[in-house]
Design a protein around this motif. Structure first.
Motif, PDB file in Angstrom:
ATOM      1  N   ALA A 113     -22.768  18.931 -30.864  1.00 25.42           N
ATOM      2  CA  ALA A 113     -23.540  20.165 -30.951  1.00 25.42           C
ATOM      3  C   ALA A 113     -22.987  21.143 -30.110  1.00 25.42           C
ATOM      4  O   ALA A 113     -22.918  22.512 -30.422  1.00 25.42           O
ATOM      5  CB  ALA A 113     -24.999  20.033 -31.182  1.00 25.42           C
ATOM      6  N   PHE A 114     -22.806  20.911 -28.858  1.00 17.60           N
ATOM      7  CA  PHE A 114     -21.977  21.759 -27.958  1.00 17.60           C
ATOM      8  C   PHE A 114     -20.877  22.189 -28.452  1.00 17.60           C
ATOM      9  O   PHE A 114     -19.949  21.563 -28.884  1.00 17.60           O
ATOM     10  CB  PHE A 114     -21.943  21.228 -26.666  1.00 17.60           C
ATOM     11  N   HIS A 115     -20.362  23.466 -28.104  1.00 20.56           N
ATOM     12  CA  HIS A 115     -18.921  23.966 -28.633  1.00 20.56           C
ATOM     13  C   HIS A 115     -18.045  23.203 -27.832  1.00 20.56           C
ATOM     14  O   HIS A 115     -18.266  22.919 -26.546  1.00 20.56           O
ATOM     15  CB  HIS A 115     -19.005  25.506 -28.377  1.00 20.56           C
ATOM     16  N   PRO A 116     -17.045  22.854 -28.469  1.00 13.97           N
ATOM     17  CA  PRO A 116     -15.922  21.832 -27.579  1.00 13.97           C
ATOM     18  C   PRO A 116     -15.330  22.518 -26.354  1.00 13.97           C
ATOM     19  O   PRO A 116     -14.937  21.875 -25.638  1.00 13.97           O
ATOM     20  CB  PRO A 116     -14.970  21.735 -28.843  1.00 13.97           C
ATOM     21  N   ASP A 117     -15.163  24.009 -26.405  1.00 14.86           N
ATOM     22  CA  ASP A 117     -14.778  24.764 -25.482  1.00 14.86           C
ATOM     23  C   ASP A 117     -15.616  24.844 -24.427  1.00 14.86           C
ATOM     24  O   ASP A 117     -15.331  25.461 -23.365  1.00 14.86           O
ATOM     25  CB  ASP A 117     -14.145  25.977 -25.766  1.00 14.86           C
ATOM     26  N   ALA A 118     -16.959  24.550 -24.402  1.00 11.79           N
ATOM     27  CA  ALA A 118     -17.758  24.927 -23.248  1.00 11.79           C
ATOM     28  C   ALA A 118     -17.711  23.870 -21.885  1.00 11.79           C
ATOM     29  O   ALA A 118     -18.022  24.060 -21.162  1.00 11.79           O
ATOM     30  CB  ALA A 118     -19.385  24.542 -23.722  1.00 11.79           C
ATOM     31  N   GLY A 119     -16.882  22.954 -22.101  1.00 12.80           N
ATOM     32  CA  GLY A 119     -16.520  22.175 -21.167  1.00 12.80           C
ATOM     33  C   GLY A 119     -17.573  21.103 -20.574  1.00 12.80           C
ATOM     34  O   GLY A 119     -17.348  20.389 -19.405  1.00 12.80           O
ATOM     35  N   ILE A 120     -18.384  20.607 -21.461  1.00  6.00           N
ATOM     36  CA  ILE A 120     -19.281  19.625 -21.195  1.00  6.00           C
ATOM     37  C   ILE A 120     -18.943  18.276 -21.167  1.00  6.00           C
ATOM     38  O   ILE A 120     -19.111  17.644 -20.101  1.00  6.00           O
ATOM     39  CB  ILE A 120     -20.697  19.775 -22.489  1.00  6.00           C
ATOM     40  N   ALA A 121     -18.044  18.002 -21.910  1.00  7.28           N
ATOM     41  CA  ALA A 121     -17.144  16.741 -21.801  1.00  7.28           C
ATOM     42  C   ALA A 121     -16.576  16.493 -20.230  1.00  7.28           C
ATOM     43  O   ALA A 121     -16.721  15.465 -19.614  1.00  7.28           O
ATOM     44  CB  ALA A 121     -16.484  16.356 -22.912  1.00  7.28           C
ATOM     45  N   GLU A 122     -15.856  17.528 -20.041  1.00  8.99           N
ATOM     46  CA  GLU A 122     -15.212  17.529 -18.716  1.00  8.99           C
ATOM     47  C   GLU A 122     -15.841  17.514 -17.728  1.00  8.99           C
ATOM     48  O   GLU A 122     -15.897  16.899 -16.577  1.00  8.99           O
ATOM     49  CB  GLU A 122     -14.174  18.780 -18.736  1.00  8.99           C
ATOM     50  N   ALA A 123     -17.167  18.050 -17.814  1.00  7.64           N
ATOM     51  CA  ALA A 123     -18.206  18.036 -16.789  1.00  7.64           C
ATOM     52  C   ALA A 123     -18.718  16.807 -16.674  1.00  7.64           C
ATOM     53  O   ALA A 123     -18.820  16.266 -15.373  1.00  7.64           O
ATOM     54  CB  ALA A 123     -19.390  19.001 -16.976  1.00  7.64           C
ATOM     55  N   VAL A 124     -19.029  16.002 -17.559  1.00  9.60           N
ATOM     56  CA  VAL A 124     -19.545  14.502 -17.237  1.00  9.60           C
ATOM     57  C   VAL A 124     -18.509  13.557 -16.888  1.00  9.60           C
ATOM     58  O   VAL A 124     -18.973  12.811 -15.834  1.00  9.60           O
ATOM     59  CB  VAL A 124     -19.765  14.079 -18.996  1.00  9.60           C
ATOM     60  N   ALA A 125     -17.094  13.825 -17.339  1.00 11.45           N
ATOM     61  CA  ALA A 125     -16.233  13.205 -16.573  1.00 11.45           C
ATOM     62  C   ALA A 125     -15.995  13.236 -14.933  1.00 11.45           C
ATOM     63  O   ALA A 125     -15.705  12.620 -14.177  1.00 11.45           O
ATOM     64  CB  ALA A 125     -14.708  13.375 -17.352  1.00 11.45           C
ATOM     65  N   GLN A 126     -16.294  14.755 -14.604  1.00  8.69           N
ATOM     66  CA  GLN A 126     -16.185  14.908 -13.440  1.00  8.69           C
ATOM     67  C   GLN A 126     -16.940  14.340 -12.661  1.00  8.69           C
ATOM     68  O   GLN A 126     -17.134  13.736 -11.345  1.00  8.69           O
ATOM     69  CB  GLN A 126     -16.141  16.558 -13.132  1.00  8.69           C
ATOM     70  N   LYS A 127     -18.509  14.607 -13.028  1.00  9.36           N
ATOM     71  CA  LYS A 127     -19.481  13.777 -12.315  1.00  9.36           C
ATOM     72  C   LYS A 127     -19.273  12.304 -12.161  1.00  9.36           C
ATOM     73  O   LYS A 127     -19.666  11.947 -11.082  1.00  9.36           O
ATOM     74  CB  LYS A 127     -20.643  14.028 -13.190  1.00  9.36           C
ATOM     75  N   ILE A 128     -18.959  11.432 -13.407  1.00 14.09           N
ATOM     76  CA  ILE A 128     -18.415  10.189 -13.007  1.00 14.09           C
ATOM     77  C   ILE A 128     -17.312   9.936 -11.955  1.00 14.09           C
ATOM     78  O   ILE A 128     -17.657   9.031 -10.974  1.00 14.09           O
ATOM     79  CB  ILE A 128     -18.021   9.605 -14.319  1.00 14.09           C
ATOM     80  N   TYR A 129     -16.331  10.746 -11.933  1.00 12.28           N
ATOM     81  CA  TYR A 129     -15.143  10.561 -11.318  1.00 12.28           C
ATOM     82  C   TYR A 129     -15.478  10.655  -9.729  1.00 12.28           C
ATOM     83  O   TYR A 129     -15.524   9.849  -8.845  1.00 12.28           O
ATOM     84  CB  TYR A 129     -14.191  11.832 -11.521  1.00 12.28           C
ATOM     85  N   GLU A 130     -16.555  11.736  -9.343  1.00 13.80           N
ATOM     86  CA  GLU A 130     -16.873  11.848  -8.046  1.00 13.80           C
ATOM     87  C   GLU A 130     -17.681  10.905  -7.464  1.00 13.80           C
ATOM     88  O   GLU A 130     -17.453  10.401  -6.145  1.00 13.80           O
ATOM     89  CB  GLU A 130     -17.919  13.233  -7.826  1.00 13.80           C
ATOM     90  N   GLU A 131     -18.747  10.126  -8.298  1.00 12.14           N
ATOM     91  CA  GLU A 131     -19.425   9.215  -7.892  1.00 12.14           C
ATOM     92  C   GLU A 131     -18.598   8.037  -7.770  1.00 12.14           C
ATOM     93  O   GLU A 131     -18.681   7.146  -6.837  1.00 12.14           O
ATOM     94  CB  GLU A 131     -20.512   8.719  -8.887  1.00 12.14           C
ATOM     95  N   LEU A 132     -17.501   7.684  -8.330  1.00 11.77           N
ATOM     96  CA  LEU A 132     -16.738   6.512  -8.221  1.00 11.77           C
ATOM     97  C   LEU A 132     -15.874   6.820  -7.140  1.00 11.77           C
ATOM     98  O   LEU A 132     -15.552   5.916  -6.281  1.00 11.77           O
ATOM     99  CB  LEU A 132     -15.716   6.569  -9.434  1.00 11.77           C
ATOM    100  N   GLU A 133     -15.456   7.828  -6.684  1.00 17.30           N
ATOM    101  CA  GLU A 133     -14.875   8.310  -5.689  1.00 17.30           C
ATOM    102  C   GLU A 133     -15.476   7.989  -4.481  1.00 17.30           C
ATOM    103  O   GLU A 133     -14.794   7.627  -3.411  1.00 17.30           O
ATOM    104  CB  GLU A 133     -14.080   9.708  -5.670  1.00 17.30           C
ATOM    105  N   ARG A 134     -16.681   8.156  -4.475  1.00 15.38           N
ATOM    106  CA  ARG A 134     -17.452   7.866  -3.398  1.00 15.38           C
ATOM    107  C   ARG A 134     -17.589   6.641  -2.625  1.00 15.38           C
ATOM    108  O   ARG A 134     -17.674   5.923  -1.580  1.00 15.38           O
ATOM    109  CB  ARG A 134     -18.952   8.094  -3.441  1.00 15.38           C
ATOM    110  N   TYR A 135     -17.455   5.615  -3.781  1.00 14.64           N
ATOM    111  CA  TYR A 135     -17.344   4.183  -3.571  1.00 14.64           C
ATOM    112  C   TYR A 135     -15.817   3.651  -3.532  1.00 14.64           C
ATOM    113  O   TYR A 135     -15.540   2.278  -3.365  1.00 14.64           O
ATOM    114  CB  TYR A 135     -18.147   3.412  -4.518  1.00 14.64           C
ATOM    115  N   GLY A 136     -14.735   4.623  -3.464  1.00 19.36           N
ATOM    116  CA  GLY A 136     -13.577   4.048  -3.661  1.00 19.36           C
ATOM    117  C   GLY A 136     -13.036   3.411  -5.000  1.00 19.36           C
ATOM    118  O   GLY A 136     -12.129   2.394  -4.898  1.00 19.36           O
ATOM    119  N   LEU A 137     -13.785   3.798  -5.947  1.00 22.82           N
ATOM    120  CA  LEU A 137     -13.683   3.122  -7.183  1.00 22.82           C
ATOM    121  C   LEU A 137     -12.885   3.859  -8.425  1.00 22.82           C
ATOM    122  O   LEU A 137     -12.915   3.384  -9.687  1.00 22.82           O
ATOM    123  CB  LEU A 137     -15.069   2.543  -7.757  1.00 22.82           C
TER     124      LEU A 137
END
Length: 449
Positions: free
Chosen positions: A125-149
């Motif tokens: 429902a969000f416009h594909p260009d709104a960057g929501i999917a990329e924001a989800v991926a960034q949140k996950i990546y930052e948390e994984l990086e905290r643990y070296g994962l």
């Protein structure tokens, strides 16, 4: 405070269910399975897996929206990104998600708090260009990086394509994590078994009321409303569905109710699926309304025999192949193959969702058997069409695997076919409960033909 998250229907469970222990033991099982797996973290968008991991719940309205997500890193604690003010609510009322100590407490909602604001793509429902999917991926990546994962594979249960693409674009290796979740949930804790038993007891009550309500002139959809009201009055969190099937609709089984009027002599079977504190039921019963034909009685007897034979085999160390081997092949009751007959002679785990492990079906179990273990809770369901081509019988029992065998937790009577509705009287005495629905056939051939 800890019980508030499980919903408004919690009423003094201290003597029966320890919700803090329930939460701790579920998370411990999931962490154990994660450690045994080859993934570095588990990422879930599935409503039930989120609940199992984080002990949070924001209402059944959200179950199909894919808006929430949670991550469990190897060696870490769950982090939940939740919808709007729900994240703030968790910060206030879910202390088990607050990992902040000392200086960390000054970091507010972020830092090491496990309850954070975040939202996924709303099923597109969000416009594909709104960057929501990329924001989800960034949140996950930052948390994984905290643990070296951040270079380790991440196990995901279900995911939308834009989010999957964004995760991969961020360099995250995504693999199937559903098996890890299901393995953790396969064996139930004592608190889970108590909740499953309570959910079944509510359906016992619904069937008792339904039995008194059934009569000619009632519509299938009326029975659905009656059952739903009874369950909600008893504290149900969610009535997932009521299959109400009668008369000629019984064979083949359509798996959905209609507005059909129930008539004298009709077979009628029902499946009641609801949730109490997250724990579900799948619970069939069959009735005859007013009277039953001989063909319907015979169909019920055969359906019950298959059920009883299966229950007799349930014990730790038995397999799903042992159970399905006593059930008929698809061809024996009129289907081309096991896929065409799937879920008619069937079994499945019951927990925070249905269907869970283990699965019982001739489609898969003979070649890929699963071993039964103490603490499993599952439903077994059998079906048989009547020889007259009109009716059918459907029975389902929910079972706990104990050290000694099987404990059946679905208690509404099902050992013989029940006849519901008013008893009719003739000048010669009570109308037989076994009779053909067409009067002239009874006069010609005798009752119950």
């Amino acid at each position: 405070m800890g019980t508030a998250t499980f919903g408004m229907n919690v009423v003094d469970w201290e003597s029966r269910v320890d919700v803090d222990r329930l939460r701790r033991e579920r998370l411990a099982k999931l962490k154990h399975r994660l450690q045994q797996s080859e993934v570095g973290a588990l990422l879930t968008f599935d409503f039930h897996n989120i609940r199992y991991m984080t002990a949070t719940h924001i209402g059944t309205w959200a179950m199909d929206k894919m808006i929430r997500f949670a991550l469990l890193p190897r060696g870490g604690e769950p982090v939940l990104w939740d919808f709007g003010s729900a994240a703030r609510h968790h910060q206030l009322y879910a202390p088990w998600l607050d990992y902040r100590t000392g200086d960390d407490a000054a970091e507010g909602a972020r830092g090491t708090s496990g309850a954070r604001a975040g939202i996924s793509v709303l099923r597109g429902a969000f416009h594909p260009d709104a960057g929501i999917a990329e924001a989800v991926a960034q949140k996950i990546y930052e948390e994984l990086e905290r643990y070296g994962l951040h270079t380790a594979p991440v196990g995901v249960d279900v995911v939308e394509m834009p989010v999957l693409q964004a995760l991969r674009a961020r360099g995250i290796e995504v693999v199937d994590g559903q098996q890890v979740f299901l393995e953790a949930r396969r064996i139930k804790t004592p608190d889970e078994i108590t909740l499953l038993t309570t959910a079944a007891s509510m359906v016992d009550a619904a069937y008792d009321e339904l039995y008194g309500f059934l009569r000619p002139g009632v519509r299938e959809n009326e029975t659905v409303g009656l059952v739903a009201k009874r369950l909600y009055d008893l504290g149900s969190e969610h009535v997932e569905g009521v299959n109400a099937i009668s008369g000629e609709r019984c064979s083949p089984h359509p798996h959905v109710f209609s507005d059909r009027l129930i008539r004298p002599g009709d077979p009628a079977f029902f499946d009641i699926l609801h949730s109490f504190m997250g724990y579900r039921t799948c619970y069939y019963r069959t009735f005859a309304v007013g009277s039953a034909s001989r063909a319907q009685v015979d169909a019920y007897k055969r359906c019950r025999e298959y059920m009883d034979q299966a229950i007799e085999l349930v014990k730790p160390g038995a397999t799903t192949a042992d159970i399905v081997s006593v059930w008929p092949t698809a061809q024996e009751f009129g289907f081309a193959d096991e896929e065409a007959a799937f879920a008619l002679q069937y079994g499945h785990g019951v927990g925070l969702s249905i269907w869970e492990k283990p699965i019982f079906s001739r489609l898969v179990s003979l070649e890929h058997p699963e071993v039964l273990e103490e603490g499993m809770v599952f439903a077994l369901e059998t079906y048989w069409p009547s020889a007259d081509g009109v009716g059918a019988a459907r029975i389902e029992e929910e079972i706990v695997v104990t050290a000694d065998g099987a404990e059946v937790i679905t208690k509404f009577p099902a050992e013989q076919l029940l006849v519901a509705g008013q008893r009719y009287y003739t000048t010669a005495g009570p109308l037989p409960l076994q009779r053909h629905a067409q009067s002239h056939i009874n006069n010609r051939d005798g009752a119950g033909s």
